[in-house]
Motif scaffolding. Structure first.
Motif, short mmCIF file in Angstrom:
data_model
loop_
_atom_site.label_atom_id
_atom_site.label_comp_id
_atom_site.label_asym_id
_atom_site.label_seq_id
_atom_site.Cartn_x
_atom_site.Cartn_y
_atom_site.Cartn_z
N GLY B 43 9.76 24.91 22.24
CA GLY B 43 10.76 25.54 23.09
C GLY B 43 10.64 27.04 23.26
O GLY B 43 11.56 27.67 23.77
N GLY B 44 9.53 27.63 22.84
CA GLY B 44 9.35 29.07 23.05
C GLY B 44 8.43 29.33 24.23
O GLY B 44 7.85 28.40 24.78
N ASN B 45 8.32 30.59 24.60
CA ASN B 45 7.34 30.94 25.63
C ASN B 45 6.36 31.97 25.05
O ASN B 45 6.46 32.35 23.89
N ALA B 46 5.45 32.43 25.88
CA ALA B 46 4.39 33.33 25.41
C ALA B 46 4.98 34.62 24.85
O ALA B 46 4.46 35.18 23.87
N GLU B 47 6.05 35.08 25.46
CA GLU B 47 6.66 36.32 25.00
C GLU B 47 7.25 36.16 23.60
O GLU B 47 7.06 37.01 22.72
N ASP B 48 7.96 35.02 23.41
CA ASP B 48 8.49 34.72 22.07
C ASP B 48 7.35 34.67 21.07
O ASP B 48 7.46 35.19 19.96
N ALA B 49 6.26 34.01 21.49
CA ALA B 49 5.13 33.83 20.58
C ALA B 49 4.60 35.17 20.11
O ALA B 49 4.35 35.37 18.92
N ALA B 50 4.45 36.12 21.05
CA ALA B 50 3.94 37.44 20.68
C ALA B 50 4.90 38.12 19.71
O ALA B 50 4.47 38.68 18.69
#
Lengths: 365, 192
Positions: B43-50
């Motif tokens: 449920g995350g996106n690339a921005e969350d991942a960074a």
């Protein structure tokens, strides 16, 4: 021992630069004076927090920088040194133009026997022009920078980073690049990236910003560029007009080959330490070796003349030899004298050369 | 082989702790895709991942400041586990925590260790935040001078030139004065 500057004492304590005697004196004082002990411990806690916070901040900034780079691997090398020469070149061109008009003026004024009071004015004007161009270049760089990073958050201006090419001088780690690639010594760290994709940290040994040559060395002990000694030698004399030349450089992480000829024995503005070349060159290629067909190194790429890239300039090996004469003590360089490339096919030369050329990456906060 | 592996991990940790760029880049390159992949599934996106991954790297950086620190797992396992915990915490804050996270559970027994590490990390962050607030309360030139020295790692020579002191000794004297004032501010806010 002076107990007045408690901050200084705490700093010396944290950095462990205090003598045993001072440490003992300090401990005695702390045992005797509880108030002092509390005060001192607070200072130590403060300095440790400042140190920790600072290094963590720098680590966070570095992570952001790495993230940006890995998100946009193709665009990461937009800030490159060669453009810096545009303003220099154009500033010099402007000053030549001004000087020409000034000379014309003096000739005219001499014939009409008038005094000429304009000298200082003109030179100041040149300075002013240079400053203007510097400013423009800075904005231009900023624009290029922001364009290349349009998908990433803006970075602090001080994050500047340069990339160029270098080539080995000795197999044990000494190498050459253009002095402006390493920002004339004003950098935080330098790494080379070889054709196998391995990074090695390097340090600056000697440089001359005037001739634009820097000598560095790979830090790693027992480092070797290749299995054998450096296969090329430095040309002793000036090469003649029309000599066929080639170069291997790393504008990206891959080696790029280009060839051309010496189009003028002197370089920019008649500089006899340089050559003018007909050779396609661009960003990131500063510091590349210029070799003749026998594989002798004739010079080091340093600049291109204008955005039209009409001319490419290389510093001749004479300046490199001069710099090698002035090495700081403790640096023994065993330069290769034989030239093993001479007996090889051109493709062999290039493939061999790739072991001894590499990308030079310069980091500055 | 086991020895050489642990040696490498110890070496990586030491280099990370020093803020070595090359090693940090390697760790980043190797681990970010894994965490990114896991987060997208959860449920995350690339921005969350960074964000999450960089925070996990900072946690590891904090741990690596202690020269005696040894990992019980590999760097990769540690980063993934800390990232999972961080993400779970974030979801809790957003009040949309799922019952159970996908492919979670292999680290089970180590949960307490990670929780403890995160707790220490958050306490330290709060401590640093207080310190930064105190720094910002200082007037000039103290604020800029201390930031130049501690945040930007500038030498006293550079600072003396940048701030227009006649020599590094004068800049140093000023720095110690600033430290005295900062100490008063910092411990006053802590006492509150």
């Amino acid at each position: 021992m002076n107990f007045n500057n408690i901050s200084e004492l705490a700093e010396a304590w944290v950095n462990n630069t205090m003598s045993q005697a001072d440490k003992a004196a300090l401990q005695a004082r702390m045992e005797a004076d509880a108030e002092f002990a509390i005060e001192f411990n607070e200072h130590i806690a403060l300095i440790q927090a400042l140190n920790g916070n600072g290094s963590q901040k720098r680590f966070r900034n570095m992570l952001k920088d790495i993230a940006r780079e890995q998100a946009a691997p193709v665009q990461k090398k937009k800030i490159i040194q060669l453009p810096a020469h545009f303003w220099r070149t154009s500033a010099v061109a402007a000053s030549v133009a001004l000087l020409t008009s000034f000379l014309t003026y003096t000739i005219i004024s001499n014939t009409s026997h008038k005094p000429n009071p304009d000298y200082s004015t003109i030179s100041r004007e040149v300075d002013h022009l240079k400053r203007e161009q510097q400013k423009q270049q800075a904005t231009q760089n900023a624009i290029m920078d922001s364009l290349s990073r349009k998908n990433a958050p803006a970075s602090p201006v001080s994050d500047a980073r340069y990339s160029g090419t270098g080539f080995a001088l000795t197999n044990d780690g000494y190498f050459v690049t253009a002095s402006h690639v390493v920002n004339n010594g004003d950098f935080d760290s330098v790494y080379i990236l070889n054709k196998d994709g391995q990074y090695y940290k390097a340090f600056l040994v000697n440089f001359d910003s005037k001739s634009d040559i820097a000598i560095l060395k790979v830090e790693k002990k027992n480092f070797r560029f290749g299995k054998l000694d450096v296969p090329y030698a430095l040309q002793g004399e000036k090469a003649s007009l029309g000599t066929r030349i080639f170069t291997l450089s790393y504008p990206n992480d891959d080696a790029v080959y280009s060839e051309g000829y010496i189009s003028c024995k002197n370089g920019y503005d008649g500089d006899d330490k340089q050559y003018t070349l007909q050779l396609p060159a661009g960003h990131g290629q500063s510091g590349s070796p210029v070799l003749d067909e026998d594989g002798q190194v004739l010079g080091i790429l340093t600049a291109i003349s204008s955005p039209g890239q009409a001319n490419t300039y290389a510093v001749g090996t004479e300046s490199l030899n001069d710099l090698l004469q002035k090495m700081p003590p403790g640096n023994k360089l065993h330069l290769a004298h034989g030239n093993k490339l001479g007996r090889q096919w051109h493709e062999q030369q290039i493939s061999e050369l790739q072991n001894y050329t590499f990308s030079v990456k310069v980091y500055k906060k | 082989m086991v020895h050489s592996l642990t040696d490498t991990e110890t070496h990586i940790l030491a280099a990370l702790g020093r803020g070595d760029r090359v090693v940090t880049e390697q760790v980043y390159r190797q681990n970010y895709p894994i965490i990114n992949g896991w987060l997208i599934k959860n449920g995350g996106n690339a921005e969350d991942a960074a964000d999450i991954f960089q925070e996990a790297m900072v946690v590891l950086f904090g741990k690596a400041q202690n020269p005696d620190f040894r990992l019980t797992s590999s760097v990769s396992t540690y980063l993934l586990a800390v990232s999972k915990h961080l993400w779970y915490k974030k979801l809790q804050q957003l009040q949309r925590a799922p019952q159970r996270l996908a492919d979670d559970g292999e680290e089970g027994s180590h949960d307490a260790t990670y929780e403890e590490d995160l707790k220490v990390h958050l306490e330290r962050e709060a401590h640093y935040e207080q310190l930064n607030a105190s720094l910002d309360m200082l007037g000039e030139p103290c604020r800029s001078l201390l930031k130049a020295f501690y945040h930007h790692d500038k030498s006293m020579q550079e600072i003396s030139a940048d701030f227009g002191y006649t020599n590094p000794e004068n800049a140093k004297t000023q720095k110690y004065k600033c430290l005295m004032r900062l100490k008063k501010l910092f411990f006053a806010t802590q006492a509150k």
